[in-house]
Design a protein around this motif. Structure first.
Motif, mmCIF file in Angstrom:
data_model
loop_
_atom_site.group_PDB
_atom_site.id
_atom_site.type_symbol
_atom_site.label_atom_id
_atom_site.label_comp_id
_atom_site.label_asym_id
_atom_site.label_seq_id
_atom_site.Cartn_x
_atom_site.Cartn_y
_atom_site.Cartn_z
ATOM 1 N N LEU A 153 -6.433 -0.399 -2.262
ATOM 2 C CA LEU A 153 -5.759 -0.873 -3.468
ATOM 3 C C LEU A 153 -4.971 0.263 -4.125
ATOM 4 C CD1 LEU A 153 -5.190 -3.134 -5.474
ATOM 5 C CD2 LEU A 153 -7.311 -2.520 -6.656
ATOM 6 N N ARG A 154 -5.527 1.479 -4.137
ATOM 7 C CA ARG A 154 -4.817 2.609 -4.731
ATOM 8 C C ARG A 154 -3.588 2.989 -3.916
ATOM 9 N NH1 ARG A 154 -10.212 4.043 -6.255
ATOM 10 N NH2 ARG A 154 -10.572 5.328 -4.413
ATOM 11 N N LEU A 155 -3.678 2.847 -2.594
ATOM 12 C CA LEU A 155 -2.500 3.117 -1.761
ATOM 13 C C LEU A 155 -1.429 2.048 -1.962
ATOM 14 C CD1 LEU A 155 -3.902 4.508 1.613
ATOM 15 C CD2 LEU A 155 -2.327 5.633 0.048
ATOM 16 N N ILE A 156 -1.833 0.808 -2.108
ATOM 17 C CA ILE A 156 -0.879 -0.262 -2.418
ATOM 18 C C ILE A 156 -0.148 0.059 -3.723
ATOM 19 C CG2 ILE A 156 -0.653 -2.702 -3.078
ATOM 20 C CD1 ILE A 156 -3.058 -3.244 -1.181
ATOM 21 N N GLU A 157 -0.905 0.486 -4.730
ATOM 22 C CA GLU A 157 -0.304 0.842 -6.018
ATOM 23 C C GLU A 157 0.643 2.026 -5.874
ATOM 24 O OE1 GLU A 157 -3.824 1.514 -8.250
ATOM 25 O OE2 GLU A 157 -4.121 -0.616 -8.768
ATOM 26 N N THR A 199 3.344 11.031 1.322
ATOM 27 C CA THR A 199 2.209 10.459 2.047
ATOM 28 C C THR A 199 0.902 11.068 1.557
ATOM 29 O OG1 THR A 199 3.609 10.201 4.019
ATOM 30 C CG2 THR A 199 1.231 10.029 4.340
ATOM 31 N N GLY A 200 0.879 12.400 1.457
ATOM 32 C CA GLY A 200 -0.344 13.080 1.052
ATOM 33 C C GLY A 200 -0.772 12.746 -0.365
ATOM 34 N N ARG A 201 0.195 12.593 -1.273
ATOM 35 C CA ARG A 201 -0.156 12.274 -2.662
ATOM 36 C C ARG A 201 -0.859 10.922 -2.748
ATOM 37 N NH1 ARG A 201 4.183 13.554 -4.608
ATOM 38 N NH2 ARG A 201 5.266 11.553 -4.710
ATOM 39 N N GLY A 202 -0.388 9.960 -1.982
ATOM 40 C CA GLY A 202 -1.050 8.659 -1.960
ATOM 41 C C GLY A 202 -2.455 8.747 -1.411
ATOM 42 N N LEU A 203 -2.639 9.548 -0.355
ATOM 43 C CA LEU A 203 -3.975 9.697 0.235
ATOM 44 C C LEU A 203 -4.928 10.383 -0.742
ATOM 45 C CD1 LEU A 203 -3.065 10.721 3.899
ATOM 46 C CD2 LEU A 203 -3.706 8.460 3.038
ATOM 47 N N ARG A 204 -4.449 11.413 -1.434
ATOM 48 C CA ARG A 204 -5.310 12.062 -2.440
ATOM 49 C C ARG A 204 -5.678 11.081 -3.542
ATOM 50 N NH1 ARG A 204 -1.797 16.256 -1.391
ATOM 51 N NH2 ARG A 204 -0.493 15.730 -3.194
ATOM 52 N N ARG A 205 -4.713 10.301 -3.971
ATOM 53 C CA ARG A 205 -4.982 9.309 -5.013
ATOM 54 C C ARG A 205 -6.041 8.313 -4.555
ATOM 55 N NH1 ARG A 205 -0.360 5.268 -7.631
ATOM 56 N NH2 ARG A 205 -1.761 4.052 -8.957
ATOM 57 N N ALA A 206 -6.040 8.007 -3.268
ATOM 58 C CA ALA A 206 -7.004 7.047 -2.721
ATOM 59 C C ALA A 206 -8.360 7.686 -2.416
ATOM 60 C CB ALA A 206 -6.432 6.405 -1.457
ATOM 61 N N GLY A 207 -8.470 9.008 -2.561
ATOM 62 C CA GLY A 207 -9.740 9.675 -2.285
ATOM 63 C C GLY A 207 -9.948 10.032 -0.833
#
Length: 228
Positions: A153-157, A199-207
């Motif tokens: 869900l965080r990656l979708i956002e 790409t990396g920022r989204g992954l960090r946001r997703a944990g």
């Protein structure tokens, strides 16, 4: 003669400074790989989403199932925007990058020095590149990205936040092939904001375990499991 000597000395110092800056940039990116933003954890318990990161050795994309309990990507990126999505395309690949580079460099043979410098300068707007794929089209640069539902869900956002006002606006006539399309995106590409930092920022946001700074593809994929 003295003028030429001074000019050569200044040029040498400038060249040395450039080499030092490049070494510092690359060295910092490499060092931060060993200081990830999240500790490694076990694969999420079911239910989870089987996703991937695709790398071509330079650029990274997310790859998600077209449909899940959280989103149907075809509603955001309708098939009418694509010339001919192949039957059986069950996955969507999403990548962010420089507008001019994306539109005018479909292959590495099309890369020019001026285009590369233009991308690094930050003068150009960004685009989101979207492709619908079959599993057999992933290629050798696929890395497993098992996601819990909250992580997905965080990656979708993250992806939606890249689109102006959260809406997907296709670039008419812009395609590499029959199964891809380009969309307007927020931001600008530059030396410190690359396709891989997105790409990396989204992954960090997703944990997800990933380097604290990801300017290169390997800084994104280092902690992921390559698909055999």
């Amino acid at each position: 003669m003295a003028f030429i000597t001074r000019w050569l000395r200044r040029f040498s110092l400038l060249l040395l400074g450039l080499v030092v800056l490049i070494a510092l940039y690359v060295g910092t990116a490499f060092a931060l790989v060993f200081w990830p933003s999240h500790a490694k954890t076990a694969a999420p318990a079911t239910p989870y989403v089987e996703a991937w990161v695709l790398s071509n050795g330079v650029h990274t994309d997310y790859v998600f199932p077209v449909r899940s309990a959280l989103i149907d990507w075809q509603k955001l990126f309708p098939l009418a925007d694509f010339p001919a999505v192949p039957p059986g395309a069950e996955y969507v690949a999403l990548g962010w990058g420089d507008r001019e580079f994306y539109l005018h460099t479909p292959t590495w043979a099309d890369l020019t020095v001026s285009r590369a410098l233009g991308a690094l300068s930050g003068r150009n707007r960004a685009l989101l590149h979207v492709s619908y794929l079959r599993r057999d089209q992933f290629g050798p640069g696929a890395f497993r990205l098992p996601l819990s539902m909250p992580q997905y869900l965080r990656l979708i956002e993250h992806v939606r936040g890249t689109l102006p006002a959260g809406q997907a606006t296709a670039i008419a006539g812009a395609h590499y092939n029959a199964q891809d399309a380009f969309y307007e995106a927020n931001g600008a590409y530059h030396l410190f904001e690359t396709c891989n930092t997105w790409t990396g920022r989204g992954l960090r946001r997703a944990g997800v375990t990933v380097s604290r700074w990801t300017p290169f593809d390997f800084t994104v994929t280092w902690h992921l499991q390559r698909v055999p």
